[in-house]
Design a protein around this motif. Structure first.
Motif, PDB file in Angstrom:
ATOM      1  N   SER A 128       0.832  -1.213   0.000  1.00  0.00           N
ATOM      2  CA  SER A 128       0.000   0.000   0.000  1.00  0.00           C
ATOM      3  C   SER A 128       0.862   1.257   0.000  1.00  0.00           C
ATOM      4  O   SER A 128       0.547   2.229  -0.698  1.00  0.00           O
ATOM      5  CB  SER A 128      -0.923   0.014   1.215  1.00  0.00           C
ATOM      6  OG  SER A 128      -1.815  -1.070   1.158  1.00  0.00           O
ATOM      7  N   ASN A 138       2.136   1.846  -3.409  1.00  0.00           N
ATOM      8  CA  ASN A 138       1.073   2.370  -4.265  1.00  0.00           C
ATOM      9  C   ASN A 138       0.784   3.838  -3.994  1.00  0.00           C
ATOM     10  O   ASN A 138       0.509   4.605  -4.928  1.00  0.00           O
ATOM     11  CB  ASN A 138      -0.195   1.533  -4.125  1.00  0.00           C
ATOM     12  CG  ASN A 138      -0.051   0.185  -4.795  1.00  0.00           C
ATOM     13  OD1 ASN A 138       0.689   0.035  -5.760  1.00  0.00           O
ATOM     14  ND2 ASN A 138      -0.762  -0.805  -4.286  1.00  0.00           N
ATOM     15  N   VAL A 139       0.841   4.236  -2.733  1.00  0.00           N
ATOM     16  CA  VAL A 139       0.661   5.657  -2.404  1.00  0.00           C
ATOM     17  C   VAL A 139       1.787   6.471  -3.042  1.00  0.00           C
ATOM     18  O   VAL A 139       1.551   7.531  -3.642  1.00  0.00           O
ATOM     19  CB  VAL A 139       0.606   5.873  -0.876  1.00  0.00           C
ATOM     20  CG1 VAL A 139       0.719   7.345  -0.526  1.00  0.00           C
ATOM     21  CG2 VAL A 139      -0.676   5.285  -0.308  1.00  0.00           C
ATOM     22  N   ASN A 176       3.510   5.650  -5.679  1.00  0.00           N
ATOM     23  CA  ASN A 176       3.300   5.629  -7.131  1.00  0.00           C
ATOM     24  C   ASN A 176       2.198   6.572  -7.564  1.00  0.00           C
ATOM     25  O   ASN A 176       2.121   6.942  -8.735  1.00  0.00           O
ATOM     26  CB  ASN A 176       2.971   4.207  -7.603  1.00  0.00           C
ATOM     27  CG  ASN A 176       4.159   3.290  -7.541  1.00  0.00           C
ATOM     28  OD1 ASN A 176       5.294   3.732  -7.583  1.00  0.00           O
ATOM     29  ND2 ASN A 176       3.903   2.002  -7.417  1.00  0.00           N
ATOM     30  N   THR A 177       1.336   6.959  -6.659  1.00  0.00           N
ATOM     31  CA  THR A 177       0.253   7.893  -6.977  1.00  0.00           C
ATOM     32  C   THR A 177       0.648   9.332  -6.679  1.00  0.00           C
ATOM     33  O   THR A 177       0.423  10.231  -7.497  1.00  0.00           O
ATOM     34  CB  THR A 177      -1.003   7.529  -6.168  1.00  0.00           C
ATOM     35  OG1 THR A 177      -1.365   6.180  -6.469  1.00  0.00           O
ATOM     36  CG2 THR A 177      -2.153   8.443  -6.500  1.00  0.00           C
ATOM     37  N   VAL A 178       1.237   9.561  -5.521  1.00  0.00           N
ATOM     38  CA  VAL A 178       1.561  10.918  -5.094  1.00  0.00           C
ATOM     39  C   VAL A 178       2.689  11.521  -5.945  1.00  0.00           C
ATOM     40  O   VAL A 178       2.639  12.707  -6.298  1.00  0.00           O
ATOM     41  CB  VAL A 178       1.924  10.948  -3.592  1.00  0.00           C
ATOM     42  CG1 VAL A 178       2.491  12.291  -3.179  1.00  0.00           C
ATOM     43  CG2 VAL A 178       0.701  10.612  -2.773  1.00  0.00           C
ATOM     44  N   PRO A 187       3.696  11.092  -9.254  1.00  0.00           N
ATOM     45  CA  PRO A 187       3.241  11.680 -10.524  1.00  0.00           C
ATOM     46  C   PRO A 187       2.254  12.831 -10.337  1.00  0.00           C
ATOM     47  O   PRO A 187       2.252  13.780 -11.130  1.00  0.00           O
ATOM     48  CB  PRO A 187       2.574  10.512 -11.250  1.00  0.00           C
ATOM     49  CG  PRO A 187       3.195   9.302 -10.667  1.00  0.00           C
ATOM     50  CD  PRO A 187       3.482   9.648  -9.233  1.00  0.00           C
ATOM     51  N   TRP A 188       1.426  12.757  -9.313  1.00  0.00           N
ATOM     52  CA  TRP A 188       0.486  13.843  -9.057  1.00  0.00           C
ATOM     53  C   TRP A 188       1.243  15.137  -8.759  1.00  0.00           C
ATOM     54  O   TRP A 188       0.938  16.192  -9.315  1.00  0.00           O
ATOM     55  CB  TRP A 188      -0.438  13.469  -7.907  1.00  0.00           C
ATOM     56  CG  TRP A 188      -1.400  14.550  -7.518  1.00  0.00           C
ATOM     57  CD1 TRP A 188      -2.456  15.024  -8.239  1.00  0.00           C
ATOM     58  CD2 TRP A 188      -1.373  15.308  -6.312  1.00  0.00           C
ATOM     59  NE1 TRP A 188      -3.093  16.021  -7.536  1.00  0.00           N
ATOM     60  CE2 TRP A 188      -2.446  16.221  -6.351  1.00  0.00           C
ATOM     61  CE3 TRP A 188      -0.550  15.295  -5.191  1.00  0.00           C
ATOM     62  CZ2 TRP A 188      -2.709  17.109  -5.326  1.00  0.00           C
ATOM     63  CZ3 TRP A 188      -0.812  16.179  -4.168  1.00  0.00           C
ATOM     64  CH2 TRP A 188      -1.891  17.072  -4.245  1.00  0.00           C
TER      65      TRP A 188
END
Length: 127
Positions: free
Chosen positions: A54, A57-58, A60-62, A64-65
């Motif tokens: 998890s 994944n966080v 990997n999301t934060v 690029p954002w």
């Protein structure tokens, strides 16, 4: 590596080599990180594995954002690498704090700090 990419991204050879080396560093760094998580997991390795996945994944999301926000704000296409370097520095700081706290707990012989979740998850046996 991200700082080098941010500083020298206008040189195609540096950009190509840096991107390759960044991929190698991420691939090589995942194994020791997973080993550290499992070392601290105690009798709850499945929970530790789920939390670790998890967290990846966080990230990997934060990442690029934040990179998209920097580009949208008009800072250019080189700045996401600088933002990534700042995120890596923060992560390294957290890892060093975790390691220091772990060393203090081991020095005192206090392993409860390291396995709190495992002790909570243990079933109670009644005779």
């Amino acid at each position: 590596m991200l700082a080098v990419l941010a500083a020298a991204s206008w040189v195609p050879a540096v950009l190509l080599a840096g991107t390759f080396l960044l991929g190698v560093a991420v691939f090589v760094g995942a194994t020791p990180l997973n080993a550290r998580v499992y070392q601290l997991a105690g009798p709850a390795p499945t929970l530790a594995s789920a939390v670790n996945a998890s967290a990846f994944n966080v990230g990997n999301t934060v990442g690029p954002w934040l990179g998209g926000l920097v580009i949208s704000a008009g800072f250019g296409f080189r700045m996401p690498s600088a933002v990534g370097a700042v995120l890596v520095a923060g992560s390294l700081g957290l890892a060093l704090v975790s390691r220091a706290l772990d060393g203090r707990a081991q020095h005192r012989g206090d392993r409860t700090q390291l396995h709190v979740a495992a002790h909570i998850a243990q079933p109670v046996c009644r005779d």
